[in-house]
Design a protein around this motif. Structure first.
Motif, PDB file in Angstrom:
ATOM      1  N   GLU A  58       0.788  -1.279   0.253  1.00 51.60           N
ATOM      2  CA  GLU A  58       0.095  -0.029   0.177  1.00 51.60           C
ATOM      3  C   GLU A  58       0.869   1.236  -0.035  1.00 51.60           C
ATOM      4  OE1 GLU A  58      -3.052   2.388   2.993  1.00 51.60           O
ATOM      5  OE2 GLU A  58      -3.138   0.047   3.141  1.00 51.60           O
ATOM      6  N   VAL A  59       0.466   2.338  -0.597  1.00 53.00           N
ATOM      7  CA  VAL A  59       1.036   3.600  -0.683  1.00 53.00           C
ATOM      8  C   VAL A  59       0.146   4.629  -0.101  1.00 53.00           C
ATOM      9  CG1 VAL A  59       1.951   5.366  -2.373  1.00 53.00           C
ATOM     10  CG2 VAL A  59       2.547   2.773  -2.892  1.00 53.00           C
ATOM     11  N   ARG A  60       0.686   5.512   0.580  1.00 54.31           N
ATOM     12  CA  ARG A  60       0.072   6.583   1.033  1.00 54.31           C
ATOM     13  C   ARG A  60       0.779   7.728   0.638  1.00 54.31           C
ATOM     14  NH1 ARG A  60      -0.201   3.946   5.325  1.00 54.31           N
ATOM     15  NH2 ARG A  60       1.309   5.291   6.631  1.00 54.31           N
ATOM     16  N   TYR A  61       0.455   8.859  -0.093  1.00 55.35           N
ATOM     17  CA  TYR A  61       1.318   9.860  -0.706  1.00 55.35           C
ATOM     18  C   TYR A  61       0.642  11.272  -0.254  1.00 55.35           C
ATOM     19  CZ  TYR A  61      -1.933  10.493  -4.361  1.00 55.35           C
ATOM     20  OH  TYR A  61      -2.790  10.837  -5.103  1.00 55.35           O
ATOM     21  N   GLU A  62       1.393  12.531  -0.313  1.00 56.97           N
ATOM     22  CA  GLU A  62       0.801  13.592  -0.297  1.00 56.97           C
ATOM     23  C   GLU A  62       1.865  14.408  -1.437  1.00 56.97           C
ATOM     24  OE1 GLU A  62       1.045  17.465   2.723  1.00 56.97           O
ATOM     25  OE2 GLU A  62       1.913  15.682   3.205  1.00 56.97           O
ATOM     26  N   ASN A  63       1.131  14.886  -2.265  1.00 57.21           N
ATOM     27  CA  ASN A  63       1.598  15.816  -3.272  1.00 57.21           C
ATOM     28  C   ASN A  63       2.042  17.061  -2.723  1.00 57.21           C
ATOM     29  OD1 ASN A  63       2.045  14.172  -5.717  1.00 57.21           O
ATOM     30  ND2 ASN A  63      -0.068  14.853  -6.425  1.00 57.21           N
ATOM     31  N   LEU A  64       3.409  17.453  -2.878  1.00 56.61           N
ATOM     32  CA  LEU A  64       3.866  18.767  -2.144  1.00 56.61           C
ATOM     33  C   LEU A  64       4.066  19.676  -3.211  1.00 56.61           C
ATOM     34  CD1 LEU A  64       6.831  17.282   0.064  1.00 56.61           C
ATOM     35  CD2 LEU A  64       4.206  17.638   0.835  1.00 56.61           C
ATOM     36  N   ALA A  65       4.261  19.310  -4.343  1.00 49.75           N
ATOM     37  CA  ALA A  65       4.401  20.546  -5.523  1.00 49.75           C
ATOM     38  C   ALA A  65       4.104  19.816  -6.932  1.00 49.75           C
ATOM     39  CB  ALA A  65       5.776  21.083  -5.684  1.00 49.75           C
ATOM     40  N   VAL A  66       3.717  20.403  -7.697  1.00 53.39           N
ATOM     41  CA  VAL A  66       3.471  19.980  -8.987  1.00 53.39           C
ATOM     42  C   VAL A  66       3.707  21.294  -9.930  1.00 53.39           C
ATOM     43  CG1 VAL A  66       2.029  19.040 -10.795  1.00 53.39           C
ATOM     44  CG2 VAL A  66       1.908  17.740  -8.539  1.00 53.39           C
ATOM     45  N   ASP A  67       4.441  21.201 -10.668  1.00 59.00           N
ATOM     46  CA  ASP A  67       4.883  22.586 -11.564  1.00 59.00           C
ATOM     47  C   ASP A  67       5.302  22.118 -12.931  1.00 59.00           C
ATOM     48  OD1 ASP A  67       4.540  25.168 -12.502  1.00 59.00           O
ATOM     49  OD2 ASP A  67       5.851  25.784 -10.764  1.00 59.00           O
ATOM     50  N   MET A  68       5.230  23.087 -13.867  1.00 58.77           N
ATOM     51  CA  MET A  68       5.681  22.773 -15.388  1.00 58.77           C
ATOM     52  C   MET A  68       6.521  23.963 -15.992  1.00 58.77           C
ATOM     53  SD  MET A  68       2.278  22.907 -17.591  1.00 58.77           S
ATOM     54  CE  MET A  68       1.658  21.397 -16.696  1.00 58.77           C
ATOM     55  N   ALA A  69       7.326  23.675 -16.620  1.00 65.77           N
ATOM     56  CA  ALA A  69       7.976  24.527 -17.581  1.00 65.77           C
ATOM     57  C   ALA A  69       7.141  25.405 -18.530  1.00 65.77           C
ATOM     58  CB  ALA A  69       9.015  23.881 -18.752  1.00 65.77           C
ATOM     59  N   ASP A  70       7.491  26.484 -18.945  1.00 63.69           N
ATOM     60  CA  ASP A  70       6.739  27.559 -19.663  1.00 63.69           C
ATOM     61  C   ASP A  70       6.125  26.769 -21.152  1.00 63.69           C
ATOM     62  OD1 ASP A  70       6.847  29.570 -17.999  1.00 63.69           O
ATOM     63  OD2 ASP A  70       8.566  30.632 -18.745  1.00 63.69           O
ATOM     64  N   SER A  71       7.077  25.845 -21.501  1.00 63.90           N
ATOM     65  CA  SER A  71       6.849  25.303 -22.820  1.00 63.90           C
ATOM     66  C   SER A  71       5.612  24.135 -22.564  1.00 63.90           C
ATOM     67  CB  SER A  71       7.989  24.378 -23.185  1.00 63.90           C
ATOM     68  OG  SER A  71       8.504  23.333 -22.220  1.00 63.90           O
ATOM     69  N   ARG A  72       5.170  24.052 -21.490  1.00 68.93           N
ATOM     70  CA  ARG A  72       4.289  22.982 -20.984  1.00 68.93           C
ATOM     71  C   ARG A  72       4.084  21.609 -21.555  1.00 68.93           C
ATOM     72  NH1 ARG A  72       3.671  27.970 -19.564  1.00 68.93           N
ATOM     73  NH2 ARG A  72       1.622  28.869 -19.802  1.00 68.93           N
ATOM     74  N   ASP A  73       5.601  21.120 -21.630  1.00 72.33           N
ATOM     75  CA  ASP A  73       5.817  19.783 -22.130  1.00 72.33           C
ATOM     76  C   ASP A  73       6.887  19.165 -21.096  1.00 72.33           C
ATOM     77  OD1 ASP A  73       8.080  21.159 -22.881  1.00 72.33           O
ATOM     78  OD2 ASP A  73       8.287  20.143 -24.931  1.00 72.33           O
ATOM     79  N   MET A  74       7.288  19.775 -20.172  1.00 77.94           N
ATOM     80  CA  MET A  74       8.027  19.200 -19.113  1.00 77.94           C
ATOM     81  C   MET A  74       7.550  19.559 -17.817  1.00 77.94           C
ATOM     82  SD  MET A  74      10.674  17.548 -20.468  1.00 77.94           S
ATOM     83  CE  MET A  74      11.846  17.434 -19.088  1.00 77.94           C
ATOM     84  N   GLY A  75       7.610  18.887 -16.589  1.00 81.86           N
ATOM     85  CA  GLY A  75       6.920  19.261 -15.412  1.00 81.86           C
ATOM     86  C   GLY A  75       7.663  18.424 -14.438  1.00 81.86           C
TER      87      GLY A  75
ATOM     88  N   ALA B 291       6.399  14.463  -3.953  1.00 80.42           N
ATOM     89  CA  ALA B 291       5.567  14.010  -3.006  1.00 80.42           C
ATOM     90  C   ALA B 291       6.404  13.364  -1.682  1.00 80.42           C
ATOM     91  CB  ALA B 291       4.676  12.929  -3.605  1.00 80.42           C
ATOM     92  N   SER B 292       5.660  13.218  -0.496  1.00 79.74           N
ATOM     93  CA  SER B 292       6.127  12.538   0.533  1.00 79.74           C
ATOM     94  C   SER B 292       5.248  11.041   0.347  1.00 79.74           C
ATOM     95  CB  SER B 292       5.632  13.147   1.786  1.00 79.74           C
ATOM     96  OG  SER B 292       6.202  12.396   2.775  1.00 79.74           O
ATOM     97  N   VAL B 293       5.895  10.055   0.467  1.00 80.91           N
ATOM     98  CA  VAL B 293       5.278   8.671   0.271  1.00 80.91           C
ATOM     99  C   VAL B 293       5.609   7.625   1.582  1.00 80.91           C
ATOM    100  CG1 VAL B 293       5.147   6.888  -1.490  1.00 80.91           C
ATOM    101  CG2 VAL B 293       5.679   9.092  -2.178  1.00 80.91           C
TER     102      VAL B 293
END
Length: 155
Positions: A89-106, A110-112
């Motif tokens: 089993e996995v429990r997680y908390e996403n701490l950050a999600v972001d991406m480059a201005d090009s919108r094709d990399m990000g 998470a803390s897992v």
């Protein structure tokens, strides 16, 4: 006259360049967030084929204090290692999600917390910090780099 020719040439080039498609930042960020969440859901569902597929074929895994795992065969071997884990089993908390201005990399951070039993019934698990570098490939978000480590210092 030279200046006027340059202005005219620039104007023609500018007007002949096809317009770039407008990319909705919020929609792309939501799609990346969904991909990051689905990574852990695939683990909880024991959907090992889906987990393999979320990685780029050229992906690399960089585990804490171990050798780098590369490519499709390495990823498959890594995922196969989960199949023998009982009550995984996995429990997680996403701490950050972001991406480059090009919108094709990000990226996603998470803390897992994982828990499972080995084949003898011994309890295992722990907390990891997880960093995924994502790249949009053929319209889908794929993990190209997977780095994790433990917050516990070496003894």
């Amino acid at each position: 006259m030279k200046y006027l020719s340059l202005v005219f040439f620039t104007f023609v080039l500018w007007n002949c360049t096809p317009p770039t498609a407008s990319i909705d930042l919020e929609a792309e960020k939501a799609a990346l967030t969904t991909a990051a969440q689905s990574y852990y859901q695939l683990m909880n569902d024991h959907n090992w084929e889906g987990l393999e597929a979320i990685y780029s074929p050229s992906g690399q895994l960089i585990p804490d204090r171990k050798d780098i795992i590369s490519g499709e065969a390495g990823i498959k071997s890594f995922v196969d290692g989960f199949k023998s884990r009982v009550n995984f089993e996995v429990r997680y908390e996403n701490l950050a999600v972001d991406m480059a201005d090009s919108r094709d990399m990000g990226y996603s951070v998470a803390s897992v917390t994982t828990t499972f039993q080995d084949s003898l019934g011994n309890d295992f698990g722990g907390v990891n910090r997880d960093l995924h570098i994502w790249k949009k490939e053929n319209g889908e978000w794929k993990v190209v780099i997977d780095i994790w480590n433990t917050p516990t210092p070496l003894e």
